[in-house]
Scaffold this motif. Structure first.
Motif, PDB file in Angstrom:
ATOM      1  N   THR A  14       0.847  -1.200   0.000  1.00 11.08           N
ATOM      2  CA  THR A  14       0.000   0.000   0.000  1.00 11.08           C
ATOM      3  C   THR A  14       0.883   1.251   0.000  1.00 11.08           C
ATOM      4  N   HIS A  44      -7.808  -5.486   4.780  1.00  8.23           N
ATOM      5  CA  HIS A  44      -7.790  -4.020   4.632  1.00  8.23           C
ATOM      6  C   HIS A  44      -7.252  -3.575   3.273  1.00  8.23           C
ATOM      7  N   ARG A  81     -10.301  -4.031   1.075  1.00  5.61           N
ATOM      8  CA  ARG A  81     -11.301  -3.016   1.433  1.00  5.61           C
ATOM      9  C   ARG A  81     -10.919  -1.641   0.870  1.00  5.61           C
ATOM     10  N   ARG A  82      -9.626  -1.366   0.864  1.00  8.37           N
ATOM     11  CA  ARG A  82      -9.163  -0.054   0.358  1.00  8.37           C
ATOM     12  C   ARG A  82      -9.039  -0.024  -1.158  1.00  8.37           C
ATOM     13  N   ASN A  83      -9.134  -1.176  -1.782  1.00  9.22           N
ATOM     14  CA  ASN A  83      -8.969  -1.286  -3.237  1.00  9.22           C
ATOM     15  C   ASN A  83      -7.616  -0.736  -3.701  1.00  9.22           C
ATOM     16  N   VAL A  84      -6.572  -1.205  -3.014  1.00 12.25           N
ATOM     17  CA  VAL A  84      -5.192  -0.846  -3.380  1.00 12.25           C
ATOM     18  C   VAL A  84      -4.908  -1.416  -4.773  1.00 12.25           C
ATOM     19  N   THR A 126      -7.640  -3.619  -6.710  1.00  7.75           N
ATOM     20  CA  THR A 126      -7.112  -4.893  -6.220  1.00  7.75           C
ATOM     21  C   THR A 126      -7.685  -6.028  -7.056  1.00  7.75           C
ATOM     22  N   SER A 136     -10.161   3.035  -7.497  1.00  5.10           N
ATOM     23  CA  SER A 136      -9.105   2.451  -6.664  1.00  5.10           C
ATOM     24  C   SER A 136      -8.738   3.437  -5.557  1.00  5.10           C
ATOM     25  N   LEU A 137      -7.919   2.984  -4.644  1.00  5.43           N
ATOM     26  CA  LEU A 137      -7.493   3.841  -3.527  1.00  5.43           C
ATOM     27  C   LEU A 137      -6.895   5.148  -4.042  1.00  5.43           C
TER      28      LEU A 137
END
Ligand SMILES: Cc1ncc(C[n+]2csc(CCOP(=O)(O)OP(=O)(O)O)c2C)c(N)n1
Ligand code: SF4
Ligand SMILES: [Mg+2]
Length: 357
Positions: A101, A131, A134-137, A215, A322-323
């Motif tokens: 990340t 996580h 969830r954050r769509n890294v 992700t 995305s993040l």
């Protein structure tokens, strides 16, 4: 995962027609290789390495524009065996998602691929995995899933199927964590399962993941020939070959290629990906439509891991931000910004302090 078209820089980007032995970046397959593998001969992880080499070569991604992230385990050694000119970081066991990340935020121009194991992801690294998803890294996240901790001599991992047997005869009493179901539940927009021995499908999925922005979780069954390839194992080559049920046929066509006849003829479902290219899903026998989240859940929940080994693209949501998009990160990589653009001058700090008096 990628944060932009993982194309090329310089002359390669404008090169009209690839020659047979080099890709559109003007590079040969050998340019995508890494160090010689030190894994056991026949390990599924090495087969996945070859598929990764092929996918990056065929996509024409320049190796020095790739970040290769991993944790700890035989699987996590994989990143050393491909793209030797890429940037590698071998993190602590289960902690790769946090490091990845940070890397993604520091340099959005790199294509980031993470290679992990079922232990690294679903046991010690579960919190980090959750996580990251969830954050769509933006990352291509490959789990080389063999159902055991290969590096520490073959104990059951959290993805081992209930009732599967260790070489010692020990039976696994616990239910498995299904990483695909979990990823969909967490909002992941690219969720697939494959088998290291199913090269065609795996390469298509990897290429699509390179073109995806966010992700992408690829849970790949990858037999451990030393500790989990015997009768009674549900993660062996024989089990995979006897039980694999691809939920559809897949093909990926990059932005600069024309669709294969095989896909044109079949009225395939076509989904364009954010960074260019299209994934084709062949509509045979009511094949699963990966845009249907509810159907993906149903399929995964109703399949019996003891008898079915479903592979393919379960869920695809191309437009999900995305993040980096959510954070509105500047186009220029943060790692390249001079200090005057990353640190406010003293006068700004003084004004803040003054406003607090
Ligand atoms: C913090 C920490 N705990 C435990 C270990 C020991 N350890 C190293 S690899 C590993 C499991 C690896 O399993 P998996 O991720 O499935 O990879 P495989 O070797 O099967 O490819 C464990 C428990 C470690 N290195 N660090
Ligand atoms: S112990 Fe298993 S996972 Fe590790 S290299 Fe050998 S075959 Fe592969
Ligand atoms: Mg493992």
């Amino acid at each position: 995962m990628s944060t932009q078209t993982p194309a090329t820089t310089g002359p390669a980007a404008t090169s009209p027609a690839p020659k047979s032995s080099v890709n559109r970046a003007g590079l040969a397959v050998a340019d995508y290789k890494g160090l010689p593998s030190t894994l056991c001969k026949g390990c599924g992880h090495d087969v996945i390495t070859n598929a990764i080499i092929t996918a990056f070569y065929e996509m024409g991604v320049e190796p020095h524009l790739v970040a290769k992230m991993s944790g700890i385990g035989c699987s996590s050694k994989t990143t050393a065996y491909f793209l030797s000119r890429g940037w590698g970081f071998n993190a602590v066991h289960g902690r790769m998602p946090a490091v990845a990340t940070g890397a993604v935020l520091a340099n959005k121009k790199l294509v980031t691929i993470g290679v992990s194991g079922d232990g690294d992801t679903a046991s010690i690294g579960m919190g980090q995995f959750v996580h990251m998803v969830r954050r769509n890294v933006p990352i291509i996240y490959v789990v080389e899933n063999n159902g055991v901790y290969g590096l520490t001599k073959g104990q059951f991992s959290a993805t081992a199927d209930q009732g599967s047997k260790l070489k010692s005869g020990e039976i696994n009493d616990l239910p498995p964590v299904d990483l695909c179901t979990l990823a969909i539940e967490l909002g992941c927009g690219f969720v697939a399962r494959s088998f290291s021995a199913d090269r065609k499908q795996l390469v298509a999925l990897l290429k699509a993941a390179i073109a995806y922005d966010g992700t992408s979780v690829l849970d790949v069954m990858s037999p451990c020939v030393t500790f989990n390839n015997h009768e009674g194992s549900t993660k062996s080559y024989d089990y995979g070959r006897d039980h694999e049920g691809p939920i559809h046929e897949l093909g990926f066509v990059a932005g600069w290629e024309s669709p294969d006849v095989e896909f044109k003829d079949q009225e395939s479902i076509q989904v364009a990906l954010p960074d260019g290219g299209t994934i084709f899903v062949r509509r045979v026998d009511g094949a699963h439509d990966p845009r249907d989240k509810a159907a993906a859940f149903k399929l995964l929940r109703e399949s019996n891991p003891k008898t079915d080994f479903l592979t393919g693209l379960f869920y695809l949501e191309p437009g999900k931000p995305s993040l980096l998009g959510m954070l509105k990160v500047a186009d220029e990589p943060l790692a390249h910004l001079p200090i005057e653009r990353t640190r406010p001058p003293e006068s700004v700090l003084a004004a803040i302090i003054e406003s607090l008096r």
